[in-house]
Design an enzyme around this catalytic site. Structure first.
Site, PDB file in Angstrom:
ATOM      1  CG  ASN A 151      -7.615   7.143   5.545  1.00 57.66           C
ATOM      2  OD1 ASN A 151      -6.639   6.557   5.091  1.00 57.66           O
ATOM      3  ND2 ASN A 151      -7.519   8.227   6.287  1.00 57.66           N
ATOM      4  CG  HIS A 201      -3.223   6.885   5.051  1.00 60.11           C
ATOM      5  ND1 HIS A 201      -3.590   7.213   6.334  1.00 60.11           N
ATOM      6  CD2 HIS A 201      -2.487   5.746   5.173  1.00 60.11           C
ATOM      7  CE1 HIS A 201      -3.092   6.319   7.168  1.00 60.11           C
ATOM      8  NE2 HIS A 201      -2.424   5.417   6.501  1.00 60.11           N
ATOM      9  CD  GLU A 248      -4.617  10.738   6.911  1.00 57.46           C
ATOM     10  OE1 GLU A 248      -4.977   9.774   6.219  1.00 57.46           O
ATOM     11  OE2 GLU A 248      -4.527  10.678   8.148  1.00 57.46           O
ATOM     12  CG  ASP A 279       4.950   7.949   6.974  1.00 59.27           C
ATOM     13  OD1 ASP A 279       5.733   7.071   7.358  1.00 59.27           O
ATOM     14  OD2 ASP A 279       3.806   7.696   6.583  1.00 59.27           O
TER      15      ASP A 279
HETATM   16  C1  F6R Z   1       3.586   4.056   7.466  1.00 54.75           C
HETATM   17  C2  F6R Z   1       2.693   4.591   6.447  1.00 54.75           C
HETATM   18  C3  F6R Z   1       1.247   4.264   6.427  1.00 54.75           C
HETATM   19  C4  F6R Z   1       0.944   2.778   6.631  1.00 54.75           C
HETATM   20  C5  F6R Z   1      -0.573   2.555   6.621  1.00 54.75           C
HETATM   21  C6  F6R Z   1      -0.923   1.104   6.913  1.00 54.75           C
HETATM   22  O1  F6R Z   1       4.904   4.496   7.271  1.00 54.75           O
HETATM   23  O2  F6R Z   1       3.139   5.318   5.636  1.00 54.75           O
HETATM   24  O3  F6R Z   1       0.697   4.684   5.203  1.00 54.75           O
HETATM   25  O4  F6R Z   1       1.538   2.038   5.625  1.00 54.75           O
HETATM   26  O5  F6R Z   1      -1.178   3.351   7.591  1.00 54.75           O
HETATM   27  O6  F6R Z   1      -0.560   0.827   8.236  1.00 54.75           O
HETATM   28  P1  F6R Z   1      -0.564  -0.663   8.786  1.00 54.75           P
HETATM   29  O7  F6R Z   1       0.441  -1.386   7.993  1.00 54.75           O
HETATM   30  O8  F6R Z   1      -0.167  -0.522  10.232  1.00 54.75           O
HETATM   31  O9  F6R Z   1      -1.925  -1.179   8.588  1.00 54.75           O
END
Ligand code: F6R
Length: 260
Positions: free
Chosen positions: A136, A138, A143, A67
């Site tokens: 959450n 995702h 989301e 992303d």
């Molecule tokens: C990032 C992504 C997100 C993160 C998720 C966890 O490229 O796709 O899904 O993997 O938000 O983020 P952290 O690792 O910062 O807790």
């Protein structure tokens, strides 16, 4: 689903890096799906170390990131291109032309998303997709209530995600509220999925994806339907798992069986 519980974040990250490193050294043209965020930092550090110690090379590796924020220039310190350059690409021998991020620099984001999917297909799909998990549920920026069949597209971020990621933005700096993300269907097409869950604050999310019902309300739960998933967690992130002892036992059995 293989659940690997390790004593520390470092051990969990080294475990993940070993899987990726072994794969790269065995497959000539490996295609990796990569994530950003805090969960992957130590894994990337361990991969850099393997490269420095000449255990692995990324010369023929291609990467596709999950992303990118909409509207952030690659030079912006919070862009995911910037994160990837800083935390991995600038420290290894990967060809920059082989690193793809779902960026869009004009208004035609629909075409950008379609091109990303075509590019993935042209490379034969992702061999190992690395994932983190949002509190959450995702995966990527899919989301809650994202279509479980979705492909790369623009998503509106939830308030929860915006707040969780606000720690990376300076006061008064504009924080994007839209992102381009691989879809859940895109992620599920990967041949193997490696999800990292680190820290106590991920324990509920980890329990939901492994033991909860499959639901678009908690997108990571879809991984239960994938044939080849490894969830690597430290003991704190595993602390809400009902079958904690069972996973420890099954991993011991796995190690004993595969090391014969
Ligand atoms: C990032 C992504 C997100 C993160 C998720 C966890 O490229 O796709 O899904 O993997 O938000 O983020 P952290 O690792 O910062 O807790």
């Amino acid at each position: 689903m293989r659940v690997v519980i390790l004593p520390s974040e470092l051990k969990a990250s080294n475990f993940a890096a070993n899987i990726i490193g072994k794969f790269i050294s065995e497959k000539e043209k490996a295609v990796l799906g990569l994530a950003t965020g805090s969960s992957t930092i130590l894994t990337y550090k361990a991969l850099i170390k393997k490269y420095e110690q000449r255990e692995i090379s990324f010369k023929t590796v291609t990467t596709f990131n999950l992303d990118e924020y909409m509207g952030l220039h690659p030079d912006h310190p919070q862009s995911y291109r910037h994160y990837m350059n800083n935390n991995l690409f600038n420290h290894i021998d990967i060809n920059n032309k082989n690193t793809f991020i779902p960026e869009c620099f004009d208004d035609d984001y629909v075409t950008s998303c379609e091109n990303y999917e075509s590019m993935l297909k042209r490379h034969g799909g992702i061999d190992i997709q690395v994932l983190g998990i949002g509190t959450n549920g995702h995966i990527g920026f899919n989301e809650p209530t994202s279509s479980l069949n979705s492909r790369t597209r623009v998503k509106t971020l939830t308030q929860n995600t915006i707040e969780n990621n606000s720690r990376f933005f300076k006061d008064k700096e504009t924080q994007p509220t839209l992102a381009i993300t691989m879809g859940i269907g895109t992620i599920m097409d990967a041949k193997q999925i490696l999800l990292l869950g680190l820290g106590k604050h991920k324990s509920q999310a980890v329990a939901e994806i492994i033991e909860g019902p499959v639901s678009s309300f908690f997108p990571g739960s879809i991984l239960q339907l994938h044939k080849n998933v490894i969830v690597v967690v430290d003991k704190h992130a595993a602390s809400d798992l009902k079958l904690y002892d069972y996973y420890i036992h099954t991993e011991k059995m796995h190690q004993a069986y595969t090391c014969k």
